[in-house]
Enzyme design. Structure first.
Site, PDB file in Angstrom:
ATOM      1  N   HIS A  57       0.816  -1.209   0.000  1.00 36.88           N
ATOM      2  CA  HIS A  57       0.000   0.000   0.000  1.00 36.88           C
ATOM      3  C   HIS A  57       0.855   1.267   0.000  1.00 36.88           C
ATOM      4  O   HIS A  57       0.366   2.349   0.309  1.00 36.88           O
ATOM      5  CB  HIS A  57      -0.916   0.028   1.224  1.00 36.88           C
ATOM      6  CG  HIS A  57      -1.720  -1.196   1.414  1.00 36.88           C
ATOM      7  ND1 HIS A  57      -2.577  -1.654   0.443  1.00 36.88           N
ATOM      8  CD2 HIS A  57      -1.800  -2.077   2.446  1.00 36.88           C
ATOM      9  CE1 HIS A  57      -3.158  -2.771   0.883  1.00 36.88           C
ATOM     10  NE2 HIS A  57      -2.693  -3.053   2.083  1.00 36.88           N
ATOM     11  N   HIS A 219      -6.630  -4.670  -1.699  1.00 37.65           N
ATOM     12  CA  HIS A 219      -5.841  -5.896  -1.616  1.00 37.65           C
ATOM     13  C   HIS A 219      -5.975  -6.745  -2.869  1.00 37.65           C
ATOM     14  O   HIS A 219      -5.817  -7.962  -2.821  1.00 37.65           O
ATOM     15  CB  HIS A 219      -6.259  -6.716  -0.394  1.00 37.65           C
ATOM     16  CG  HIS A 219      -5.993  -6.023   0.895  1.00 37.65           C
ATOM     17  ND1 HIS A 219      -6.908  -5.208   1.500  1.00 37.65           N
ATOM     18  CD2 HIS A 219      -4.882  -5.973   1.676  1.00 37.65           C
ATOM     19  CE1 HIS A 219      -6.400  -4.716   2.607  1.00 37.65           C
ATOM     20  NE2 HIS A 219      -5.165  -5.147   2.737  1.00 37.65           N
TER      21      HIS A 219
END
Ligand SMILES: Nc1ncnc2c1ncn2[C@@H]1O[C@H](COP(=O)(O)OP(=O)(O)O)[C@@H](O)[C@H]1O
Ligand SMILES: Nc1ncnc2c1ncn2[C@@H]1O[C@H](COP(=O)(O)OP(=O)(O)O)[C@@H](O)[C@H]1O
Ligand SMILES: [Mg+2]
Ligand SMILES: [Mg+2]
Ligand SMILES: [Mg+2]
Ligand SMILES: [Mg+2]
Lengths: 331, 207, 331, 207
Positions: A57, A219
């Site tokens: 991320h 994700h």
């Protein structure tokens, strides 16, 4: 799968080494851990803010370490929550005696691993409080299910909790400020392409040339529905509608806006989305006080973006404006 | 009536690891369909280390094997499955403690403890399309006492795993997909099935 | 081609609107132009710095507008140099009487359009100087050809020229500092995937799943050669070698490093490259004083990265450390 | 002996625009092979506007048409081709000034002026795989005087354009490709060919 990596198993370690070498004055890596902390941690007299989660991320979470934001970031494997033993190392390293505040994104894994670390820390006599961020309106909130996910809105929590702590807020005050952000922040995202975890070798889903996946998380997982790709304004409208319709009453309010790139979307496209959001909010007499456009919470090389609205009051605006000096966030 | 020795406990971990390594890609594929596609990677990383640890140590008790297994899983897996499998082995080790010999009844109670620990940790009940859906019927089956044999165990676990296919997830990442989660087997239930398949193997060899 | 856009012809205008709405306190759009200037331009008593070029390189160039960096950025169409009438608008708007300094990347189009604007400005009595950045060692330098291209190293020129101007440097001094940067900066890039100009509808080249294009520029054009993809360390080594072998003598020197993402490469991968570059330079007793990792000069949604080395001396180090407050660059 | 009227000059721009619009994709493809893939977009944007401008204005002189064309091209194209085509039309307009009638000799000299302006602006000579490679032989051909006709003009321009295929670029973006630039026609030479093809058309219609 094309990636600029060596061995998939070494990605997180090598990334953390590369980060530490890039910001030697700002962060340090706790030996034999996946934890980066502020160079000067623990900062005396201050509540410490710890965040973290799976890797992939970036710049979240280590990019937000610095004055006025995080004291530590704990990195898990790609898209995998870090383990309790790593989180506890972070907590120990940053606690100055004023207590530690955990910013957790609402995923089963993150919540469990951070809470286990919290239990261990409390057993050691460290005061710990936490907030669970759940800004993603793509998923319905319900007490019977896992509930909404935490996505880009998390960066607002880092900023506000960090500013409150820097201003001398107590653990309780930091928690209250963070909870206010969580209660007033809503997001939603869309993907134009999937992404691939290095070790997995192939993406979770495939999209045709004219398809997009709406209600995507961060994700690489499939979203809530698949649609034909549409002009930027229409996509932005769809996400904005969902965000505005959710449980926060944005009517006639002041808001901070974040247009967050998921990894492969050119900044120019994010600005095109920002233009639409602004013009639409103006129409609705919602006043934008702060705007953030860029890659704040990515999903590896996924193409797409999320929009986040945070309803702000005087306190939050002041905390948003407060100094922050982190590699990926300056104020 | 079966008994479990420390040696068998080590073999259980080894056999579980073998099954997970050879099904790593499959577990990841299952997780790609309704999760984030890392379950194979997570389990493989965790059990690789767990087996390395227990194979290279000496143990007097089953509880000792489980304690080390718990610690490794907890610190190597992460994600949702790490704390859950970690909790499972930790609860079993706590229940079995220093018991020099483990009877079937002991083991059944240990699994019941594990199940309760997992449910509490994950705030999940049976029927939410998680690994609990496998642990629950297995625990019930073991408690049952009579007719507990390896073949039956595999059958119970397998059926439970297959059963997750038709349910809609309300816990874990698959819950985000809501109705779209239907039609896919839960990855965690599959890794739990391997665990009990390995256990059945250990039992069979012990006969 | 999947893009978050409306009409291809509106991309640049809508992007500029979105930027202006995002940074209302920092920039303003000169009406009916593609020029963004500092909100407070012209800044009295200061040499003004103007840069620009084709769009598609965001955050370049408008992201570098601010105290200590640029006074104006002129945006052309995607990958197309802006026209002289736009550049002259920028020059007029930012000149405070101390003169205007142009930072031009070495492309035929950019050089011609900026020079024409310069001629017009000089005819109006405005003092104008310029530097042409040519850091890309993928292309051989030669007085018979177009010579090396300007790529990510340009951001260092913005920083140093901007800092020199902010420190009160004269037009001549700003030019000298900028020329020092150009003389001491070398870069090279690699692409793992092509990119697509919105109006063109398809990319300039195709790559197989195991191929990369080495010696890539920042306009989606083919590179100097195609190779099989390799581990991150090997790719980084290949680029670093070429950079070190070029005409700047980096031996035992101090350098600033930039690892620049071209658009779709996850930041984690850039850090992995950074790790290698640092370890290799340490081996060679080249001392890294500053590191920049991120997307500074992109090529739309191209996957890949470039590395840049700038040899620094005391003056340059000081100017690098000087304050800069731009949307995409903080110091 | 041909003469050019202001009206014909307008038609020239219109016909050039028509050719460019219908070959927009092709020009872009040529630029994708050895440049940055925007030549079709650039030329289409510029000539669209130029034609809109000159079609909607009244002109007394050829010079006036060229002046407006130059201004529009210069402010709408950008890139390398904008200043070059802009310079070409500007130089022609400057040479022709307010000449009420343009003879073939005038026109030939105007093109020569354009060529020199472009060479200076682009610092390019013949043989560097740029549009100069078309303008140069065309200027020579026009200067020649005798036997200047539409068919011949197209032939000269076309041959010159084709000729760029075998050369290695040393100017413009294609130069970055070094040897790899060989085997591809230069996009700017192709747009210049369309310009002269349109001119031939104007001549033919005028006959
Ligand atoms: N709340 C929960 N209770 C029990 N098991 C859960 C829960 N959430 C997830 N799981 C199990 O964990 C599995 C996913 O594990 P894994 O992919 O390793 O972690 P993550 O979901 O964090 O990526 C699911 O298939 C499910 O069986
Ligand atoms: N230095 C130069 N002199 C003359 N013509 C040039 C020069 N550089 C480029 N050109 C011409 O410009 C064409 C490219 O134009 P275009 O694609 O519109 O601009 P850019 O190369 O800036 O993208 C080339 O095909 C070539 O014919
Ligand atoms: Mg995971
Ligand atoms: Mg998973
Ligand atoms: Mg161009
Ligand atoms: Mg071009």
């Amino acid at each position: 799968m094309k990636k600029v990596i060596n061995n998939p198993e070494d990605v997180v370690r090598e990334m953390l080494e590369g980060m530490t070498l890039a910001y030697p004055e700002q962060v340090r890596n706790l030996e034999d851990t996946t934890v980066l902390v502020r160079k000067d941690a623990p900062v005396a007299g201050k509540v410490a803010i710890v965040s973290g989660g799976g890797s992939g991320h970036e710049p979240a979470h280590a990019g937000y370490i610095g004055r006025g934001m995080l004291d530590a970031a704990v990195a898990g494997e790609m898209f995998t929550s870090p383990t309790p033993d790593q989180v506890i190392e972070a907590i120990r390293a940053v606690d100055s005696g004023q207590g530690v505040f955990l910013v957790i994104k609402n995923y089963t894994g993150d919540v469990m691993n951070f809470e286990m670390a919290r239990e261990m820390a409390e057993a050691e006599g460290i005061s710990v409080e936490q907030v669970v961020v759940n800004d993603d309106v793509a998923v319905e909130d319900s007490s019977f299910t896992t509930g909404r996910r935490g996505i880009a809105g998390t960066v607002f929590v880092h900023k506000i909790a960090g500013a409150k702590a820097a201003a001398g807020g107590s653990l309780k005050e930091v928690k209250e400020a963070a909870e206010k952000v969580v209660a007033n922040t809503r997001s939603m995202g869309v993907a134009l392409s999937p992404c691939t975890i290095p070790g997995a070798g192939k993406p979770n889903f495939q999209l045709e040339d004219d398809e997009m996946e709406v209600g995507i998380g961060i994700h690489g997982e499939p979203g809530t529905k698949r649609e034909k790709i549409a002009p930027a304004d229409d996509i932005a409208e769809e996400l904005l509608q969902k965000v505005l319709e959710d449980s926060v009453d944005f009517d006639k309010s002041e808001v901070a806006v974040m247009v967050n790139g998921l990894g492969a979307t050119p900044e120019s496209e994010l600005f095109i989305v920002n233009r639409y959001i602004h013009s639409k909010l103006r129409e609705k007499s919602i006043n934008v006080t702060h705007t953030f456009v860029g890659e704040y919470m990515t999903s590896l090389e996924m193409a797409g973006f999320s929009i986040t609205l945070m309803k702000v009051d005087e306190e939050i605006k002041q905390l948003l404006d407060a100094e922050a000096v982190a590699p990926a966030f300056h104020r | 009536m079966m008994v479990m020795t420390a040696e068998q406990a080590v073999t259980w971990v080894e056999k579980t690891n073998a099954l997970i390594q050879s099904n790593k890609e499959y577990l990841t594929e299952l997780d790609q369909a309704i999760g984030d596609g890392d379950h194979g990677l997570n389990m493989s990383r965790g059990f690789q280390e767990a087996e390395a640890k227990v194979s290279s140590s000496e143990y007097e008790t089953v509880g000792g094997v489980f304690k080390d297994t718990a610690t490794v899983l907890m610190s190597k897996i992460g994600g949702a499955s790490g704390p859950l499998y970690g909790t499972a082995f930790l609860k079993m080790s706590m229940f079995l403690r220093d018991k020099p010999s483990v009877t079937q009844a002991d083991f059944a109670e240990a699994v019941e403890e594990a199940l309760n620990g997992m449910k509490q940790r994950g705030k999940a009940e049976q029927g939410e399309k998680t690994m609990i859906d496998v642990w629950h019927p297995v625990a019930d089956f073991l408690k049952n006492g009579q007719n507990v044999n390896a073949g039956k165990l595999v059958e119970v676990a397998e059926q439970a795993m297959e059963g997750t296919k038709d349910t809609v997830a309300t816990k874990g990442r698959a819950a985000y997909l809501q109705d779209r989660s239907k039609g896919h087997i839960d990855p965690g239930s599959t890794s739990s099935f391997y665990l009990f398949q390995a256990l059945a193997d250990v039992w069979e060899e012990g006969e």
